[in-house]
Design an enzyme around this catalytic site. Structure first.
Site, mmCIF file in Angstrom:
data_model
loop_
_atom_site.group_PDB
_atom_site.id
_atom_site.type_symbol
_atom_site.label_atom_id
_atom_site.label_comp_id
_atom_site.label_asym_id
_atom_site.label_seq_id
_atom_site.Cartn_x
_atom_site.Cartn_y
_atom_site.Cartn_z
ATOM 1 N N LYS A 136 -55.126 11.251 -18.656
ATOM 2 C CA LYS A 136 -56.562 11.536 -18.571
ATOM 3 C C LYS A 136 -57.189 11.556 -19.952
ATOM 4 O O LYS A 136 -58.240 10.931 -20.195
ATOM 5 C CB LYS A 136 -56.774 12.873 -17.859
ATOM 6 C CG LYS A 136 -58.227 13.185 -17.537
ATOM 7 C CD LYS A 136 -58.333 14.486 -16.747
ATOM 8 C CE LYS A 136 -57.658 14.388 -15.421
ATOM 9 N NZ LYS A 136 -57.788 15.632 -14.620
ATOM 10 N N MET A 166 -51.447 20.015 -10.570
ATOM 11 C CA MET A 166 -51.674 21.035 -11.598
ATOM 12 C C MET A 166 -53.108 21.558 -11.487
ATOM 13 O O MET A 166 -53.859 21.154 -10.611
ATOM 14 C CB MET A 166 -51.362 20.457 -12.979
ATOM 15 C CG MET A 166 -49.877 20.204 -13.169
ATOM 16 S SD MET A 166 -49.506 19.436 -14.743
ATOM 17 C CE MET A 166 -50.231 17.821 -14.543
ATOM 18 N N ARG A 175 -59.178 20.919 -17.739
ATOM 19 C CA ARG A 175 -58.407 20.137 -16.763
ATOM 20 C C ARG A 175 -57.054 19.739 -17.334
ATOM 21 O O ARG A 175 -56.902 19.525 -18.525
ATOM 22 C CB ARG A 175 -59.163 18.852 -16.377
ATOM 23 C CG ARG A 175 -60.535 19.058 -15.781
ATOM 24 C CD ARG A 175 -61.204 17.707 -15.580
ATOM 25 N NE ARG A 175 -62.590 17.804 -15.153
ATOM 26 C CZ ARG A 175 -63.008 17.756 -13.896
ATOM 27 N NH1 ARG A 175 -62.123 17.624 -12.924
ATOM 28 N NH2 ARG A 175 -64.281 17.840 -13.595
ATOM 29 N N CYS A 179 -21.027 -1.626 -3.225
ATOM 30 C CA CYS A 179 -21.378 -1.755 -1.811
ATOM 31 C C CYS A 179 -21.807 -0.429 -1.188
ATOM 32 O O CYS A 179 -21.991 -0.340 0.019
ATOM 33 C CB CYS A 179 -20.222 -2.349 -1.015
ATOM 34 S SG CYS A 179 -18.724 -1.346 -1.031
ATOM 35 N N ARG A 211 -58.349 5.969 -14.565
ATOM 36 C CA ARG A 211 -56.909 5.752 -14.679
ATOM 37 C C ARG A 211 -56.574 4.543 -13.830
ATOM 38 O O ARG A 211 -57.376 4.106 -13.001
ATOM 39 C CB ARG A 211 -56.131 6.978 -14.191
ATOM 40 C CG ARG A 211 -56.400 7.366 -12.761
ATOM 41 C CD ARG A 211 -55.802 8.709 -12.421
ATOM 42 N NE ARG A 211 -56.276 9.189 -11.113
ATOM 43 C CZ ARG A 211 -56.195 10.449 -10.712
ATOM 44 N NH1 ARG A 211 -55.668 11.359 -11.504
ATOM 45 N NH2 ARG A 211 -56.632 10.809 -9.526
ATOM 46 N N THR A 271 -19.746 3.599 -3.967
ATOM 47 C CA THR A 271 -20.358 4.696 -4.730
ATOM 48 C C THR A 271 -20.657 5.924 -3.884
ATOM 49 O O THR A 271 -20.821 7.017 -4.433
ATOM 50 C CB THR A 271 -21.643 4.220 -5.423
ATOM 51 O OG1 THR A 271 -22.477 3.538 -4.476
ATOM 52 C CG2 THR A 271 -21.308 3.272 -6.565
ATOM 53 N N ASN A 272 -20.726 5.780 -2.561
ATOM 54 C CA ASN A 272 -20.920 6.983 -1.739
ATOM 55 C C ASN A 272 -19.700 7.902 -1.860
ATOM 56 O O ASN A 272 -19.817 9.086 -2.184
ATOM 57 C CB ASN A 272 -21.150 6.599 -0.273
ATOM 58 C CG ASN A 272 -22.455 5.871 -0.069
ATOM 59 O OD1 ASN A 272 -23.392 6.026 -0.848
ATOM 60 N ND2 ASN A 272 -22.533 5.054 0.971
ATOM 61 N N TYR A 328 -22.759 -8.317 -8.546
ATOM 62 C CA TYR A 328 -23.652 -8.232 -7.385
ATOM 63 C C TYR A 328 -23.819 -6.784 -6.948
ATOM 64 O O TYR A 328 -23.034 -5.908 -7.316
ATOM 65 C CB TYR A 328 -23.117 -9.077 -6.224
ATOM 66 C CG TYR A 328 -21.870 -8.527 -5.559
ATOM 67 C CD1 TYR A 328 -21.946 -7.592 -4.517
ATOM 68 C CD2 TYR A 328 -20.610 -8.944 -5.962
ATOM 69 C CE1 TYR A 328 -20.814 -7.085 -3.923
ATOM 70 C CE2 TYR A 328 -19.458 -8.440 -5.361
ATOM 71 C CZ TYR A 328 -19.565 -7.507 -4.343
ATOM 72 O OH TYR A 328 -18.440 -7.001 -3.741
ATOM 73 N N HIS A 332 -56.983 15.416 -0.798
ATOM 74 C CA HIS A 332 -55.586 15.657 -1.168
ATOM 75 C C HIS A 332 -54.640 14.968 -0.198
ATOM 76 O O HIS A 332 -53.665 14.307 -0.610
ATOM 77 C CB HIS A 332 -55.313 17.171 -1.190
ATOM 78 C CG HIS A 332 -53.885 17.517 -1.501
ATOM 79 N ND1 HIS A 332 -52.959 17.757 -0.513
ATOM 80 C CD2 HIS A 332 -53.228 17.637 -2.673
ATOM 81 C CE1 HIS A 332 -51.790 18.033 -1.066
ATOM 82 N NE2 HIS A 332 -51.927 17.964 -2.379
ATOM 83 N N SER A 386 -15.025 -3.709 -5.609
ATOM 84 C CA SER A 386 -16.337 -3.304 -5.107
ATOM 85 C C SER A 386 -16.407 -1.782 -5.167
ATOM 86 O O SER A 386 -15.572 -1.100 -4.572
ATOM 87 C CB SER A 386 -16.547 -3.778 -3.668
ATOM 88 O OG SER A 386 -17.841 -3.402 -3.211
ATOM 89 N N GLY A 400 -53.526 16.433 -8.043
ATOM 90 C CA GLY A 400 -53.592 17.709 -7.348
ATOM 91 C C GLY A 400 -52.440 18.652 -7.605
ATOM 92 O O GLY A 400 -52.405 19.750 -7.050
#
Length: 904
Positions: free
Chosen positions: A22, A103, A92, A856, A336, A792-793, A876, A455, A789, A101
Site C-alpha cells: 500500500k 489486519m 492503515r 510419484c 494495487r 514422498t508421502n 519427472y 469481505h 521414484s 481484511g
C-alpha cells in the site's frame, strides 16, 4: 542511523518490501501526480523491530513520526486535534503482499471532545461530525482497545429499531450524538479508562495496534494458508482523511480496471454514496455497481475512469483502486495489482498480451498462479436444470463456480461439519475476518448483505471458493440456524446450491456439470473456441516449451490413464496394482492366495485365477498410454487390507457363538477360520510391517504373478504394432540386497517371456525410495536399479514419524506454533525430507550417472514441490491426473523464473 518513516513523495513501487504494498503504491501514485491525500509510511522494519524488542517502539521512531506529522500539518494547513480547524488522519496497515481484511485500520484519528466542534465549523454539518466521532470510537474501541465489536453494533441496532429505520444513514444528528455518549461509556466500562482525548496518544496507540495486528490469529492463518513469511512485517500508512460521508455529493468505492471474476475488459466495482470505506468492505449497506456511479457522480466517475486507464497502462496489469469522493472531488486512496479468480488470470493475461500491454512469456512466468489452475475446472449447474429451476434468491456474483452443500450458519459449524467429511455452504448476513477459518473449508459462501468487494467476496475470490453476496431477499437467522425467503425456510443441514457465476441461489441440491475447460479437454468444439481454452493453450504451450521436467500421472485404470493423457501427461509415474485386487471376484482369489501355504497347489490355483484379470488390467493401461512410459508398482499394502476388519469379525464370531446372532455351523466354521487368519496377519503397526518388497520375499509367487501379467500384456500389444514402455517398480526397499534378490528372481522371468515372444521389449526395473535408510544408502541401491521414484508421502511419514491419517488432529497447532513450516504432506519439507532426497540423488548419480529419477507422491502436483524437484535435478514428477496441468505450468515457471533471476 535507520530511517523508519518515509513521506509518500519519497518512495516508489519498487520498495514494497520496505514500505508495504500500500505504501509503495501510494508513493508511486503521488509521483505520477494523481489526486492522493498526502501522508507518510512507517516501514516494515519498524514493525519488525517493535515485535523483536518486546512490543517497544524502536529508538527514534516517534521522533520521526512527529516530524512527518508536522510536515503533513503544514502541507494541509491544519493540525491534528485542533479545536478550531482539525486535521484527521487514517492509520492503515500495508504488508508487502496483499492480505485483505486481515489486519487493522483506524479512521478519523484526531477527533476528541474539543476538535469535533472545529469539525462542525469546518464542514457546516453536525451530523457528519458526530457520525465521524462515533465511527472513531467504535473502531478505536474494537481495534485498539480490544473491546468486543458486537457491543457497539448492538447499540446501533437498538437505535435503528427505536427510530424505525433500516440503515445507519437514517440516524439523525441527535441519534449519533447519543451513540457517541453510549460508546464512550462502553469504552470506560470495558477498559476502566476513558477514550484518550490526546490526539498524539490516539495516533501512537493506533500505530501500535496496526503493528500488533500483524500477529493476530486471522493474519497468521491467512499467511499460513497463502505461504507468506511471518518475518515480513507490516508497514503503517498515516494519511490525511478525506470524507465520503459528508452527504449525497460524497461517497466511497472500490474499482477494478477489469472484471476480477471473469477477466472481461470492462470497469468493475462498487460505489456507496454518503459512506466511508469500511462501509463498502463490511457489507453493512448494499452498494451501487460502479457504472451506476455515472448517474449520481458523473464528473468524478469520468475522472476515475481516466485514472483507471492510466494506472493499468503504468502497472501493465489489472489494478484494484480504493477511492473517495468528497463534496464532488475525487481522491485515490490506494491501488494495487488486483486479486482475481483463476479463470480471470488467464483471460486478462490473454487480452493484455493481445493488447501489447505485456507479452505472453511474462504472463506465463509471472501472471499465472500454478496452484490455482484447478479453479479453471470449477463445475457449474447443469444447463437444463439452470433453465428449469427457479432460484429462491439472487445476489451478486462474487466468486465464480457452482457449489452444493449442507447449510451451516457459523464458521465453527463449517469446520465441524467439514471435519466429518460433509460439504457445506456457509450462510451469513455478512462475514468478517474472524470467519476466515470456516470460510476456507466451505464449498461456497452465501451472504444476504454486502457487495462484490465485501469481505466475503474478497476472501472467496482469493481462495477459489464459490460465493454469492448481497442476496438481500434472504433473512438469515444465525442464532436459530435458519434461512428464510418468502414462505420458504431452510435449516441447518438442509441442501442448498449457489452459483457464484451469476449470483443465483437454489433451495435444493442441483446436479453440477464440469467447467468449459473440462469440456474443451474432452474435445467439445464449442468450448475449444472460447477465450479461456485459447488462453490455456497459449500459455501452457509456452510452459511446455520451457520446462525440463517431464510430467507423468498417477493412474490405476484405463479411464484414469485416458484422463491423464488428455491433460498432457507424458506417461504414468505410478500405477498402483493393489486397487486392481478390489471387487468380489478378485478379493476371493486374493484371500485364497493369502490362506494358502507358500508354494502349495492352493496358492498356485489362486495365482492362476488372478493372472488373466491382472493381464487385462495392464493391457488396457498400456494401450491407452501407447508410446509413453508406464511405471507399475508391485503390490505394496499389507495383506490384511484384503481381509475383513478384525474387530468386526471378532464381534461377529462372538455373537454367533453366544447365540445372540443366528449363523449356520458351516458358515461359523468358515468365519472362525477367516478370523484365525486375520489374527495371524494382524500387525500392531502395519505401515511398517509386512508390506512392499517384504511381501514379495515372503510370498515369492505374488510378484512373479504380477510381473508375468505385466509382461504378457506388453508383449501382446507389441505384437499388434503398439509401443508399450514398461517400468516395474518394487516398493519399500530399505537395503540394496532386497532389490538385488527381487530383481534376480523377476528379471529372468520377464526376459523369458519376451524372448519366447520374439519381440524387442526393454523392461526397466527400479524401486520406490520412501525410507530414510534408502536415501542414505541410495548409492548401493542404485547399482541394482534402472530408476528411482521418490514416494514422498511415505518418505515424509517415516522422516517425521507422522501418520498422514492422524496428523490432522494436531497439525493446526503445530503450524500455529511454528513447529513445522507447513503441512509436510502438501509441500515437500525441504530441510528434512528434501535433504534426504538430495542425498539420495547425489549418491545415485555418483553410482550410476544415467539412472532415471522421479517423484510419484502427490507432492508432484504441488507447485512449490515441483520447483524443488527442478532444483534437485529430477527427470519427472507424477501426480493425480487433474493436477497434471498444474505441474506442467509449475515446471515451466521454475525454468523461466530461474532464467529471469540469472538475467537480473
Amino acid at each position: 542511523m535507520t530511517k523508519w518513516v518515509y513521506d509518500f513523495a519519497e518512495g516508489d513501487a519498487s520498495q514494497k518490501n520496505l514500505l508495504g504494498g500500500k505504501g509503495a503504491n501510494l508513493a508511486e501514485m503521488t509521483n505520477l501526480g494523481l489526486p492522493v491525500p498526502p501522508g507518510f509510511t512507517l516501514t516494515t522494519e519498524a514493525c519488525n523491530s517493535y515485535r523483536e524488542d518486546g512490543q517497544q517502539f524502536p529508538s527514534g521512531l516517534l521522533d520521526e513520526v512527529a516530524e512527518h506529522r508536522k510536515q503533513l500539518e503544514e502541507r494541509m494547513g491544519r493540525q491534528i486535534g485542533d479545536a478550531r480547524d482539525p486535521l484527521l488522519v487514517s492509520v492503515r496497515s500495508g504488508a508487502p503482499f496483499s492480505m485483505p481484511g486481515m489486519m487493522d485500520t483506524v479512521l478519523n484519528v484526531g477527533l476528541n471532545d474539543d476538535s469535533i466542534k472545529g469539525l462542525i465549523r469546518q464542514t457546516s454539518s453536525e451530523r457528519f461530525a458526530w457520525d465521524s466521532y462515533r465511527r472513531l470510537l467504535q473502531m478505536f474501541g474494537k481495534t485498539v482497545m480490544g473491546i468486543d465489536g458486537d457491543l457497539f453494533e448492538e447499540v446501533i441496532e437498538e437505535a435503528k429499531d427505536k427510530k424505525g429505520v433500516a440503515n445507519d444513514v437514517d440516524l439523525d444528528t441527535k441519534d449519533l450524538e447519543a451513540l457517541v455518549k453510549v460508546f464512550k461509556s462502553i469504552i470506560k466500562k470495558q477498559t476502566r479508562r476513558g477514550f484518550p482525548q490526546d490526539p498524539t496518544e490516539q495516533l501512537h496507540l493506533a500505530i501500535e495496534a496496526v503493528f500488533k495486528s500483524w500477529d493476530n490469529k486471522r493474519a497468521q492463518d491467512y499467511r499460513r494458508r497463502n505461504r507468506i513469511a511471518d518475518s515480513l512485517g507490516t508497514a503503517v500508512n498515516v494519511q490525511a482523511m478525506v470524507f465520503g460521508n459528508k452527504g449525497d455529493n460524497s461517497g466511497t468505492g472500490v474499482a477494478f480496471t477489469r472484471d476480477p471474476s471473469t477477466g472481461a475488459n470492462e470497469p468493475y466495482g462498487d460505489y456507496l454514496a454518503n459512506a466511508q470505506g469500511e462501509d463498502v468492505v463490511a457489507g453493512i449497506r448494499n452498494t451501487l455497481k460502479l457504472e451506476e456511479m455515472a448517474t449520481v457522480q458523473p464528473g468524478p466517475f469520468k475522472e476515475l475512469i481516466g485514472h483507471m486507464g492510466a494506472l493499468e497502462r503504468h502497472y501493465r496489469d489489472m489494478c484494484d483502486i480504493e477511492f473517495t469522493v468528497e463534496d464532488g472531488k475525487l481522491w485515490l486512496l490506494q491501488t494495487r495489482i488486483g486479486k482475481r479468480t483463476g479463470a480471470a488470470e488467464w483471460i486478462i493475461g490473454f487480452d493484455m498480451d493481445d493488447e501489447n500491454l505485456t507479452d505472453a512469456d511474462t504472463v506465463a512466468r509471472d501472471r499465472l498462479t500454478a496452484g490455482r489452475l484447478e479453479e479453471l475446472s470449477k463445475p457449474s449447474i447443469k444447463a437444463d436444470l439452470k433453465k428449469s429451476q427457479d432460484p429462491i434468491a439472487t445476489g451478486l456474483n462474487a466468486s465464480p463456480g457452482a457449489a452444493v452443500g449442507s447449510l451451516v450458519f457459523s464458521a465453527a459449524d463449517a469446520v465441524k461439519w467439514a471435519e466429518r467429511g460433509e460439504k457445506v455452504v456457509l450462510a451469513r448476513r455478512e462475514t468478517n475476518p474472524d470467519d476466515y477459518h470456516g470460510m476456507v473449508v466451505s464449498e461456497g459462501i452465501l451472504t444476504s448483505a454486502g457487495g462484490t468487494n465485501s469481505h466475503a467476496a474478497v476472501v472467496a475470490r482469493g481462495e477459489g471458493i464459490s460465493a454469492v453476496c448481497g442476496a438481500d431477499a434472504l433473512r438469515i437467522d444465525v442464532k436459530a440456524k435458519k434461512l428464510s425467503v418468502g414462505k420458504l425456510t431452510l435449516a441447518e443441514g438442509d441442501p442448498i446450491t449457489i452459483d457464484g457465476t451469476d449470483g443465483t441461489v437454489y433451495g435444493e441440491a442441483l446436479e453440477l456439470e464440469p467447467s468449459p475447460l473440462e469440456a474443451a479437454m474432452g474435445g467439445n468444439k464449442r468450448a475449444r473456441k472460447a477465450k479461456l481454452w485459447r488462453a490455456y493453450e497459449r500459455f501452457s504451450t509456452i510452459a511446455d516449451r520451457e520446462r525440463r521436467l517431464r510430467v507423468r500421472a498417477n493412474a490405476d485404470t484405463p479411464e484414469q490413464a485416458r484422463d491423464a493423457r488428455i491433460r498432457g501427461a507424458e506417461g504414468i509415474g505410478l500405477c498402483r496394482t493393489e486397487h486392481m485386487f478390489m471387487g468380489s471376484e478378485r478379493v476371493e482369489a486374493v484371500r485364497r492366495m493369502i490362506f494358502a501355504d507358500s508354494g502349495s497347489d492352493e496358492e498356485q490355483a489362486a495365482y492362476k485365477a488372478l493372472l488373466p484379470l491382472q493381464r487385462k488390467d495392464f493391457t488396457g493401461i498400456f494401450k491407452v498410454m501407447d508410446g509413453l512410459p508406464v511405471t507399475v508398482r508391485l503390490l505394496d499394502p499389507p495383506l490384511h487390507e484384503f481381509l475383513p476388519n478384525h474387530v468386526d469379525l471378532e464381534v461377529e464370531v462372538a455373537l454367533a457363538e453366544s447365540g445372540a446372532k443366528k449363523m449356520g455351523k458351516k458358515k461359523l466354521a468358515q468365519r472362525k477360520e477367516l478370523l484365525a487368519k486375520v489374527r495371524e496377519l494382524h500387525e500392531a503397526n502395519p505401515m511398517l510391517g509386512l508390506r512392499g518388497v517384504r511381501l514379495g520375499i515372503v510370498k515369492p509367487g505374488l510378484y512373479a504373478l504380477q510381473v508375468r501379467a505385466i509382461v504378457d500384456a506388453a508383449v501382446s500389444l507389441k505384437k499388434k504394432g503398439l509401443d508399450p514402455r514398461v517400468e516395474i517398480m518394487i516398493p519399500l526397499v530399505a537395503t540394496a540386497e532386497e532389490l538385488h534378490q527381487m530383481r534376480e528372481e523377476l528379471e529372468p522371468l520377464a526376459d523369458a517371456i519376451v524372448d519366447k515372444a520374439g519381440v524387442e521389449l526393454p523392461i526397466l526395473f527400479g524401486t520406490m525410495i520412501e525410507l530414510p535408510r534408502a536415501c542414505m544408502t541410495a548409492g548401493e541401491i542404485a547399482q541394482h536399479a534402472d530408476f528411482f521414484s521418490f514416494g514422498t508421502n511415505d518418505l515424509s511419514q517415516t522422516a517425521f514419524g507422522f501418520s498422514r491419517d492422524d496428523i490432522g488432529k494436531f497439525l493446526g497447532l503445530y503450524e500455529e506454533r511454528k513447529l513445522v513450516p507447513t503441512n509436510p504432506f502438501v509441500s515437500i519439507d525441504e530441510p528434512g525430507v528434501g535433504r534426504l532426497m538430495q542425498i539420495a540423488v547425489e549418491e545415485a548419480k555418483a553410482a550410476k550417472p544415467d539412472i532415471h529419477l522421479g517423484i510419484c507422491g502427490e507432492h508432484g502436483g504441488d507447485p512449490e514441490s515441483v520447483w524443488f524437484c527442478e532444483r534437485l535435478g529430477l527427470d519427472y514428477v507424477s501426480c493425480s491426473p487433474r493436477r497434471v496441468p498444474t505441474a506442467r505450468l509449475a515446471a515451466g515457471q521454475a525454468i523461466m523464473g530461474e532464467a529471469q533471476s540469472s538475467a537480473n
